[in-house]
Design a protein around this motif. Structure first.
Motif, PDB file in Angstrom:
ATOM      1  N   ASN A 161       0.806  -1.220   0.000  1.00  0.00           N
ATOM      2  CA  ASN A 161       0.000   0.000   0.000  1.00  0.00           C
ATOM      3  C   ASN A 161       0.845   1.280   0.000  1.00  0.00           C
ATOM      4  N   ASN A 162       2.158   1.134   0.226  1.00  0.00           N
ATOM      5  CA  ASN A 162       3.032   2.305   0.093  1.00  0.00           C
ATOM      6  C   ASN A 162       2.986   2.807  -1.345  1.00  0.00           C
ATOM      7  N   GLN A 163       3.088   4.098  -1.519  1.00  0.00           N
ATOM      8  CA  GLN A 163       3.021   4.693  -2.849  1.00  0.00           C
ATOM      9  C   GLN A 163       4.409   5.136  -3.295  1.00  0.00           C
ATOM     10  N   THR A 164       4.956   4.446  -4.281  1.00  0.00           N
ATOM     11  CA  THR A 164       6.236   4.857  -4.849  1.00  0.00           C
ATOM     12  C   THR A 164       5.959   5.802  -6.003  1.00  0.00           C
ATOM     13  N   ILE A 165       6.356   7.031  -5.834  1.00  0.00           N
ATOM     14  CA  ILE A 165       6.015   8.100  -6.785  1.00  0.00           C
ATOM     15  C   ILE A 165       7.019   8.169  -7.932  1.00  0.00           C
ATOM     16  N   ALA A 166       8.280   7.881  -7.656  1.00  0.00           N
ATOM     17  CA  ALA A 166       9.323   7.881  -8.685  1.00  0.00           C
ATOM     18  C   ALA A 166      10.372   6.849  -8.303  1.00  0.00           C
ATOM     19  N   TYR A 167      11.057   6.318  -9.318  1.00  0.00           N
ATOM     20  CA  TYR A 167      12.066   5.283  -9.103  1.00  0.00           C
ATOM     21  C   TYR A 167      13.431   5.762  -9.597  1.00  0.00           C
ATOM     22  N   ILE A 168      14.497   5.226  -8.964  1.00  0.00           N
ATOM     23  CA  ILE A 168      15.851   5.377  -9.481  1.00  0.00           C
ATOM     24  C   ILE A 168      16.344   4.000  -9.912  1.00  0.00           C
TER      25      ILE A 168
END
Length: 537
Positions: A161-168
């Motif tokens: 349920n965590n929201q990852t907004i952008a990735y590296i």
């Protein structure tokens, strides 16, 4: 079962839209109280001031506090948001960490120190370590290659349920760059000269749960205009932009000092230049006061120097900065206004001035256009993708962030387009480009056509609310109309007229005195000669 006519339903829908709009407006008008806690180190002031200024793109009130200043007496619950800036390796204060665990508002943590915070177990994130191998960032399903290698803190999300907004991404694996877990937004790293800064800037809309809905705009600014600028080129550029219905800005330095003879020439001494500047105003140009002579002391000729910084010793000017700034502003404004040239904003020459200088400017100008020097000890120019309002240094800052149009650089247009693509990620962005008066019209046209192909909207400075208030001078603009008033008795023109009158009277009196003396001498010699003749008889 109740039945409603289409008219009744329409009325209800309109009412709900109006109520919704009013509620949204009320939420946006609420000023958010923010505390920024940061660790200390090299360039800390620069980075902290950058973040602080950026947050004023939104309706915020901020307080900055170093870890050394933080104590248990600080009540985090008094603030709507806590921003943690872990700029250096050893970010650690157990008292602060415990207070953050109890804090109910939103936390935005940037950079180092997250490893110790996650040990308390409140959040479903696991600290993995650091990496220098990150090569790209993925945001909104698009990859962006990073310009340089940066050190990133790597975390792993343990909850779906965590929201990852952008990735590296390091070429093999992806990790969260910005991730939201409960009331925590974690940002792995931030760099102010890369796509990372624009991604973070845009996500402030989500962090603050509000959007800057204004349309993105770009301004064009004609730079380095002074009494010796080629007037025909100025008219050609004005005619071209007017033909395209593009408003533009003009950086004007109204006086020119020649280092060789220390003589100051102003636009007042060239009637054709005055007519040209009026022509520019009529063609949609908004005048920005760019200092008085664009140089400090007599160290350099105008245009080459920095007016509000000691370039020789690389430090703020040694004069009383408040008095120095005010006197230079007044000198420049009087020359302009008495010739019906009306600046409506300011930019320090080469964007160099210290924090106290900004505060003095803030007293007199509603609007500053340019870059921001955020450190008093180092000449570092920063920029932002938003219009900044009510920060420590500005009433309103309109940022210049696309650089100069350089016809000698074969890749210049591509660079501008690439940077604009990054900035336009930001909702409600504000952007600007500078160019010199000697720019070839065909090259300017090629840049404009690139912008028009992207359906870019051009910013009209005098269409916005701006004001200048200093002593007797008052200039205001709104909706394209400029109103100005000043005490004409204090104008340089009147002083020159008075000086001429005094000179004429002085010359007349001197003439009378000299004539009287000559008449006296002649009379004396005549009578002396008469007496001499009598004696010899």
């Amino acid at each position: 079962m109740f039945k409603f006519s289409k008219k009744v339903i329409a009325v209800i829908l309109i009412f709900l839209i109006l109520v919704s709009g009013n509620i949204s407006h009320a939420e946006d008008s609420y000023c958010k109280n923010i505390i920024i806690v940061y660790d200390t180190g090299y360039y800390t002031d620069t980075d902290v001031n950058r973040i602080d200024t950026l947050l004023h793109a939104f309706n915020t009130n901020t307080i900055k506090m170093s870890l050394n200043e933080y104590s248990d007496k600080v009540k985090l619950e008094d603030y709507d948001y806590v921003f943690i800036l872990g700029l250096n390796e050893n970010f650690l204060d157990y008292g602060l960490l415990k207070s953050l665990i109890q804090y109910k508002g939103d936390i935005c943590w940037i950079g180092n120190g997250i490893d110790e915070f996650l040990k308390y177990g409140k959040y479903d994130l696991k600290y993995v370590g650091k990496s220098k191998q990150i090569v790209k960032v993925n945001y909104k399903e698009k990859d962006y290659i990073l310009k340089k290698q940066y050190v990133f803190n790597i975390v792993e999300s343990l909850e779906k349920n965590n929201q990852t907004i952008a990735y590296i991404n390091d070429g093999l694996n992806s990790y969260p760059y910005i991730v939201k877990d409960k009331n925590l937004f974690y940002v792995s790293n931030i760099n102010f000269n890369d796509i990372l800064f624009y991604i973070f800037s845009n996500e402030l809309n989500e962090i603050f749960d509000m959007e800057i809905n204004s349309e993105g705009k770009v301004f064009l600014r004609l730079d380095y205009v002074n009494p010796f600028t080629d007037k025909e080129n100025l008219k050609k550029i004005s005619d071209y932009l007017y033909s395209k219905s593009i408003p533009f800005m003009v950086n004007l330095t109204p006086a020119y000092l020649n280092k060789e003879n220390e003589k100051i020439i102003t636009i007042s001494e060239d009637e054709e230049m005055i007519d040209t500047l009026k022509y520019i105003q009529d063609k949609g140009g908004s005048i920005i006061l760019n200092g008085y002579t664009h140089q400090y002391k007599n160290e350099k000729t105008s245009k080459e120097g920095i007016e509000f910084w000691d370039e020789k010793d690389n430090k703020p000017v040694t004069e009383d900065i408040n008095l120095y700034v005010k006197n230079r502003i007044l000198s420049g404004l009087r020359i302009c206004i008495e010739n019906e040239i009306y600046p409506i904003a300011f930019q320090a020459p080469n964007n160099v001035i210290n924090s106290q200088g900004y505060k003095e400017l803030k007293k007199y100008f509603s609007t500053y256009v340019g870059r921001h020097q955020s450190d008093d000890n180092v000449h570092v120019n920063n920029t932002y993708p938003y219009i900044i309002k009510n920060s420590v240094d500005f009433n309103k800052l309109i940022p210049e962030n696309l650089g100069f149009i350089n016809q000698d650089d074969d890749f210049n247009i591509d660079k501008i387009e690439e940077e604009l693509n990054c900035i336009s990620l930001v909702r409600g962005y504000s952007s600007g480009i500078n160019f010199y008066p000697d720019l070839n019209i065909d090259y300017l046209n090629s840049v404009v056509e690139k912008l028009e192909a992207k359906d870019i909207k051009f910013m009209d400075l005098k269409g916005m609310k701006n004001w200048i208030k200093i002593d007797d001078i008052n200039i205001e603009s709104n909706n394209g109309v400029i109103k100005a008033k000043y005490n004409e008795n204090l104008s340089n023109k009147n002083k020159k007229t008075d000086d001429k009158l005094i000179l004429i009277i002085s010359n007349a009196v001197m003439g009378i005195i000299v004539g009287s003396i000559v008449l006296f001498i002649v009379t004396f010699l005549v009578f002396k000669n008469i007496e001499k003749n009598k004696f010899f008889r």
